[in-house]
Scaffold this active site. Structure first.
Site, PDB file in Angstrom:
ATOM      1  N   TRP A   1       0.814  -1.221   0.000  1.00 31.57           N
ATOM      2  CA  TRP A   1       0.000   0.000   0.000  1.00 31.57           C
ATOM      3  C   TRP A   1       0.846   1.269   0.000  1.00 31.57           C
ATOM      4  O   TRP A   1       0.325   2.350  -0.227  1.00 31.57           O
ATOM      5  CB  TRP A   1      -0.916   0.024   1.233  1.00 31.57           C
ATOM      6  CG  TRP A   1      -0.198  -0.298   2.513  1.00 31.57           C
ATOM      7  CD1 TRP A   1      -0.151  -1.527   3.121  1.00 31.57           C
ATOM      8  CD2 TRP A   1       0.627   0.568   3.299  1.00 31.57           C
ATOM      9  NE1 TRP A   1       0.658  -1.456   4.239  1.00 31.57           N
ATOM     10  CE2 TRP A   1       1.139  -0.184   4.379  1.00 31.57           C
ATOM     11  CE3 TRP A   1       0.969   1.917   3.208  1.00 31.57           C
ATOM     12  CZ2 TRP A   1       1.984   0.353   5.345  1.00 31.57           C
ATOM     13  CZ3 TRP A   1       1.809   2.463   4.170  1.00 31.57           C
ATOM     14  CH2 TRP A   1       2.308   1.680   5.226  1.00 31.57           C
TER      15      TRP A   1
ATOM     16  N   LYS B   1      -2.440  -8.236  -7.862  1.00 35.22           N
ATOM     17  CA  LYS B   1      -3.207  -8.142  -6.611  1.00 35.22           C
ATOM     18  C   LYS B   1      -2.645  -7.010  -5.765  1.00 35.22           C
ATOM     19  O   LYS B   1      -1.639  -7.162  -5.090  1.00 35.22           O
ATOM     20  CB  LYS B   1      -3.132  -9.461  -5.815  1.00 35.22           C
ATOM     21  CG  LYS B   1      -4.216  -9.516  -4.750  1.00 35.22           C
ATOM     22  CD  LYS B   1      -3.801 -10.112  -3.449  1.00 35.22           C
ATOM     23  CE  LYS B   1      -3.010  -9.227  -2.540  1.00 35.22           C
ATOM     24  NZ  LYS B   1      -3.687  -8.021  -2.017  1.00 35.22           N
ATOM     25  N   PRO B   2      -3.304  -5.839  -5.806  1.00 35.90           N
ATOM     26  CA  PRO B   2      -2.816  -4.718  -4.993  1.00 35.90           C
ATOM     27  C   PRO B   2      -3.186  -4.904  -3.523  1.00 35.90           C
ATOM     28  O   PRO B   2      -3.989  -5.765  -3.184  1.00 35.90           O
ATOM     29  CB  PRO B   2      -3.567  -3.519  -5.588  1.00 35.90           C
ATOM     30  CG  PRO B   2      -4.801  -4.090  -6.212  1.00 35.90           C
ATOM     31  CD  PRO B   2      -4.504  -5.515  -6.589  1.00 35.90           C
TER      32      PRO B   2
ATOM     33  N   GLY C   1       6.600  -6.310  -0.535  1.00 31.62           N
ATOM     34  CA  GLY C   1       5.910  -6.202   0.747  1.00 31.62           C
ATOM     35  C   GLY C   1       6.853  -6.578   1.869  1.00 31.62           C
ATOM     36  O   GLY C   1       8.080  -6.486   1.724  1.00 31.62           O
TER      37      GLY C   1
ATOM     38  N   GLU D   1      10.796  -8.035  -3.407  1.00 33.05           N
ATOM     39  CA  GLU D   1      11.263  -6.726  -2.929  1.00 33.05           C
ATOM     40  C   GLU D   1      10.689  -6.574  -1.526  1.00 33.05           C
ATOM     41  O   GLU D   1       9.497  -6.317  -1.372  1.00 33.05           O
ATOM     42  CB  GLU D   1      10.752  -5.603  -3.843  1.00 33.05           C
ATOM     43  CG  GLU D   1      11.248  -5.667  -5.269  1.00 33.05           C
ATOM     44  CD  GLU D   1      12.704  -5.222  -5.408  1.00 33.05           C
ATOM     45  OE1 GLU D   1      13.275  -4.708  -4.426  1.00 33.05           O
ATOM     46  OE2 GLU D   1      13.270  -5.416  -6.498  1.00 33.05           O
TER      47      GLU D   1
ATOM     48  N   CYS E   1      10.185   1.413   2.206  1.00 33.45           N
ATOM     49  CA  CYS E   1      11.194   0.369   2.458  1.00 33.45           C
ATOM     50  C   CYS E   1      12.587   0.985   2.471  1.00 33.45           C
ATOM     51  O   CYS E   1      13.500   0.467   3.098  1.00 33.45           O
ATOM     52  CB  CYS E   1      11.100  -0.700   1.385  1.00 33.45           C
ATOM     53  SG  CYS E   1      11.179  -0.006  -0.270  1.00 33.45           S
TER      54      CYS E   1
ATOM     55  N   GLU F   1      11.751  -2.490  11.342  1.00 35.58           N
ATOM     56  CA  GLU F   1      11.442  -1.480  10.321  1.00 35.58           C
ATOM     57  C   GLU F   1      10.373  -0.564  10.928  1.00 35.58           C
ATOM     58  O   GLU F   1       9.247  -0.992  11.176  1.00 35.58           O
ATOM     59  CB  GLU F   1      10.906  -2.214   9.085  1.00 35.58           C
ATOM     60  CG  GLU F   1      10.748  -1.345   7.890  1.00 35.58           C
ATOM     61  CD  GLU F   1      10.279  -2.133   6.667  1.00 35.58           C
ATOM     62  OE1 GLU F   1       9.596  -3.165   6.818  1.00 35.58           O
ATOM     63  OE2 GLU F   1      10.599  -1.697   5.550  1.00 35.58           O
TER      64      GLU F   1
HETATM   65  P1  NAP Z   1       2.577  -6.909   3.442  1.00 34.93           P
HETATM   66  O1  NAP Z   1       1.684  -6.990   4.608  1.00 34.93           O
HETATM   67  O2  NAP Z   1       3.647  -7.921   3.302  1.00 34.93           O
HETATM   68  O3  NAP Z   1       1.609  -6.945   2.169  1.00 34.93           O
HETATM   69  C1  NAP Z   1       2.090  -6.808   0.865  1.00 34.93           C
HETATM   70  C2  NAP Z   1       1.103  -7.416  -0.093  1.00 34.93           C
HETATM   71  O4  NAP Z   1       1.009  -8.814   0.165  1.00 34.93           O
HETATM   72  C3  NAP Z   1      -0.323  -6.874   0.049  1.00 34.93           C
HETATM   73  O5  NAP Z   1      -0.916  -6.846  -1.220  1.00 34.93           O
HETATM   74  C4  NAP Z   1      -0.972  -7.922   0.924  1.00 34.93           C
HETATM   75  O6  NAP Z   1      -2.368  -7.976   0.822  1.00 34.93           O
HETATM   76  C5  NAP Z   1      -0.339  -9.171   0.363  1.00 34.93           C
HETATM   77  N1  NAP Z   1      -0.412 -10.322   1.245  1.00 34.93           N
HETATM   78  C6  NAP Z   1      -0.388 -10.357   2.593  1.00 34.93           C
HETATM   79  N2  NAP Z   1      -0.475 -11.639   3.031  1.00 34.93           N
HETATM   80  C7  NAP Z   1      -0.554 -12.421   1.917  1.00 34.93           C
HETATM   81  C8  NAP Z   1      -0.682 -13.828   1.699  1.00 34.93           C
HETATM   82  N3  NAP Z   1      -0.725 -14.689   2.713  1.00 34.93           N
HETATM   83  N4  NAP Z   1      -0.744 -14.269   0.436  1.00 34.93           N
HETATM   84  C9  NAP Z   1      -0.705 -13.412  -0.611  1.00 34.93           C
HETATM   85  N5  NAP Z   1      -0.592 -12.069  -0.469  1.00 34.93           N
HETATM   86  C10 NAP Z   1      -0.515 -11.585   0.780  1.00 34.93           C
HETATM   87  O7  NAP Z   1       3.282  -5.508   3.328  1.00 34.93           O
HETATM   88  P2  NAP Z   1       2.643  -4.060   3.432  1.00 34.93           P
HETATM   89  O8  NAP Z   1       2.344  -3.793   4.860  1.00 34.93           O
HETATM   90  O9  NAP Z   1       1.537  -3.913   2.444  1.00 34.93           O
HETATM   91  O10 NAP Z   1       3.848  -3.142   2.918  1.00 34.93           O
HETATM   92  C11 NAP Z   1       4.860  -2.723   3.734  1.00 34.93           C
HETATM   93  C12 NAP Z   1       6.084  -3.588   3.530  1.00 34.93           C
HETATM   94  O11 NAP Z   1       6.470  -3.563   2.157  1.00 34.93           O
HETATM   95  C13 NAP Z   1       7.294  -3.055   4.292  1.00 34.93           C
HETATM   96  O12 NAP Z   1       7.977  -4.119   4.891  1.00 34.93           O
HETATM   97  C14 NAP Z   1       8.133  -2.420   3.183  1.00 34.93           C
HETATM   98  O13 NAP Z   1       9.492  -2.340   3.492  1.00 34.93           O
HETATM   99  C15 NAP Z   1       7.858  -3.317   2.047  1.00 34.93           C
HETATM  100  N6  NAP Z   1       8.173  -2.659   0.773  1.00 34.93           N
HETATM  101  C16 NAP Z   1       9.286  -3.044   0.094  1.00 34.93           C
HETATM  102  C17 NAP Z   1       9.640  -2.410  -1.098  1.00 34.93           C
HETATM  103  C18 NAP Z   1      10.866  -2.811  -1.858  1.00 34.93           C
HETATM  104  O14 NAP Z   1      10.978  -2.420  -3.023  1.00 34.93           O
HETATM  105  N7  NAP Z   1      11.801  -3.547  -1.277  1.00 34.93           N
HETATM  106  C19 NAP Z   1       8.832  -1.386  -1.590  1.00 34.93           C
HETATM  107  C20 NAP Z   1       7.705  -1.012  -0.873  1.00 34.93           C
HETATM  108  C21 NAP Z   1       7.388  -1.671   0.314  1.00 34.93           C
HETATM  109  P3  NAP Z   1      -3.265  -7.214   1.922  1.00 34.93           P
HETATM  110  O15 NAP Z   1      -3.089  -5.781   1.675  1.00 34.93           O
HETATM  111  O16 NAP Z   1      -4.628  -7.682   1.676  1.00 34.93           O
HETATM  112  O17 NAP Z   1      -2.758  -7.617   3.281  1.00 34.93           O
END
Ligand code: NAP
Length: 488
Positions: free
Chosen positions: A159, A183-184, A237, A259, A293, A390
């Protein structure tokens, strides 16, 4: 609701995109979308079921052959047109992003421009997918190499950058000739749906990109991992979810690009230009209110300038206006939700209870929305959650160090390895430290590294693979070797 906000929301699709049709979820379930600045529901989108996800993969698999066979020039033109449409609609897209995610409008505009650049960059890469032809060392055989699309991909995005994380995957996937199910994140589905509509208007054939929005990501995507037509997962994520999905992908040995999270060190040596370092620190810490991130998570400052740096950073951070991102002049929006703000509150409280000195901020303002004050802490004890976790919030803990080795040991003492920042005017030290840092990227006297023409990605727990640059398209291509016997 002000007209600009209403216009942006009215223009955003709220249905699933499957096989070129905008469809309700089976069973008609809806997923509410909240404005994190007010806590109000601003829209409802389709809440997909596993059957919807299966239909999306069916559509992607059906479109794969024709899209792979589409002339690279045509694939390039579709991406270029999408870039132009995104640029033309930047104002509505930025408003939509601010409403669903909270970042200030100026940052949303910058993200829309950054996101559109991935379509432009990969439009240019689509027509440069090269092969190779070699005489084998023995002279008798020939080695032919071709690059082909991996096949249907599942793209899962977070997000915090609702547009750029989608285009950073869609751009190279489409340029390479892959089809996709996107899947956003459930908090920010609108930006992804708006971008998908732009792709369809740009001439993308039916089924090439499909979008499923859902409140049950695990349940909805799990069957896709067992389907032999899915060939790749690209995930952005958290490290926790990424490693869980990597395990799921291992069952059928899917290609993966991950990522993941970061815990970036921001190192300031005593010889640095402190004005530049404070400016860079503001960028690295405060973009997206720290919900990036790449956000600087741990500030390590050499002892002779540590106090001055912390005070100057504190003065600069406490001047930043906090508020709803649609208001003019606001520089810090809300955090994404109550859980994220609760995490930030407890990290700061723990550090303060163990002796850290709060120079500015340190509290959540009263009222609606998930705001947190920009906060700087000095004299932070080792081992607190602020150094190991983080933070994902506008909080800058500052530690001091004596020598290069101490700074490097502290910087590398984490399971993450996405990005690090280094401020020094000593060229030899700059290269020595950049080589020794265990991160995929280093910002050298710069507080921002993101650039569509550069390979973005991490090492260690921060992921596998790169997005952007020439490397970005490789994630979506398979190398095929054809062994040729010389018969002429
Ligand atoms: P997240 O909770 O890991 O969620 C990321 C995505 O995965 C969302 O679309 C989420 O859906 C989905 N998801 C969660 N559980 C899943 C499952 N069991 N099966 C399939 N999909 C699943 O992360 P976030 O809170 O959205 O984002 C923050 C994280 O992203 C931070 O750790 C950040 O560092 C990282 N990030 C990394 C980068 C990079 O380029 N390295 C860039 C941006 C962000 P839902 O929304 O429905 O939970």
């Amino acid at each position: 609701m002000p007209p600009a906000e209403a216009r942006a929301l009215d223009a955003a699709p709220t249905a699933l995109l499957i096989g070129g049709e905008w469809l309700p979820a089976r069973g008609g379930r809806l997923l509410p979308v909240e404005d994190p600045a007010t806590g109000q529901v601003v829209a409802e989108v389709a809440d997909a079921s596993p059957e919807d996800a299966a239909a999306a993969l069916e559509a992607a698999a059906g479109a794969q052959g024709a899209w792979a066979a589409t002339a690279p020039r045509r694939r390039s033109e579709v991406l270029w047109t999408a870039y132009e449409l995104m640029t033309a609609r930047a104002e509505d897209l930025a408003m939509l992003m601010t409403i669903e995610m909270g970042k200030p409008l100026a940052e949303s505009r910058a993200e829309v421009a950054y996101a559109a650049e991935f379509f432009r960059w990969f439009s240019e890469e689509a027509v440069r997918i090269a092969g190779d032809y070699r005489v084998a060392p023995g002279g008798a055989n020939r080695v032919l190499l071709m690059r082909q699309p991996v096949g249907p991909c599942l793209l899962v995005t977070p997000w915090n950058f609702p547009a750029a994380m989608a285009t950073r995957k869609l751009g190279p996937a489409l340029a390479a000739g892959c089809t996709a199910v996107l899947k956003p994140a459930e908090q920010t589905p609108l930006s992804a749906l708006a971008i998908a509509r732009i792709l369809t208007e740009a001439g993308l054939p039916r089924g090439v990109v499909n979008v499923i929005t859902t409140s049950s990501p695990g349940e909805v995507t799990a069957p896709l991992f067992r389907d032999r037509r899915l060939r790749k997962l690209s995930f952005t994520g958290s490290t926790e979810v990424g490693s869980h999905l990597m395990a799921a992908a291992s069952e059928r040995v899917l290609r993966v690009s991950l990522e993941l999270g970061g815990n970036a060190p921001f190192i300031v040596f005593a010889d640095a230009d402190l004005d530049t370092a404070v400016e860079g620190a503001l960028l690295a810490k405060m973009r997206n209110a720290g919900e990036a991130c790449t956000a600087a998570n741990r500030f390590y400052v050499q002892a002779p300038v540590a106090r001055e740096f912390a005070e100057r950073l504190s003065a600069a951070m406490s001047k930043l206006p906090v508020g709803r991102g649609t208001e003019p002049d606001v520089k810090v929006g809300p955090l994404i939700d109550a859980a994220q703000r609760g995490k930030v509150v407890s990290l700061v409280d723990e550090a303060a209870s163990r002796g850290a000195r709060i120079l500015s901020g340190g509290a959540a303002p009263a009222g609606p929305g998930y705001f947190y004050q920009p906060t700087v802490l000095a004299d932070v004890p080792d081992g607190v959650g602020l150094s190991t976790t983080e933070i994902f919030g506008p909080v800058a803990p500052v530690w001091s160090f004596e020598c290069d080795e101490e700074a490097l040991a502290a910087a590398n003492g984490t399971d993450y390895g996405l990005v690090s920042y280094v401020y020094t005017r000593d060229l030899g030290r700059a290269f020595r430290v950049a080589e020794a840092l265990e991160t995929g990227m280093v910002g050298l006297n710069r507080g921002i590294v993101s650039d569509p023409s550069a390979p973005f990605g991490g090492v260690k727990g921060s992921g596998i693979g790169r997005e952007g640059g020439e490397a970005g398209i490789e994630e979506y291509l398979e190398l095929k070797y054809v062994a040729i016997d010389k018969t002429w």
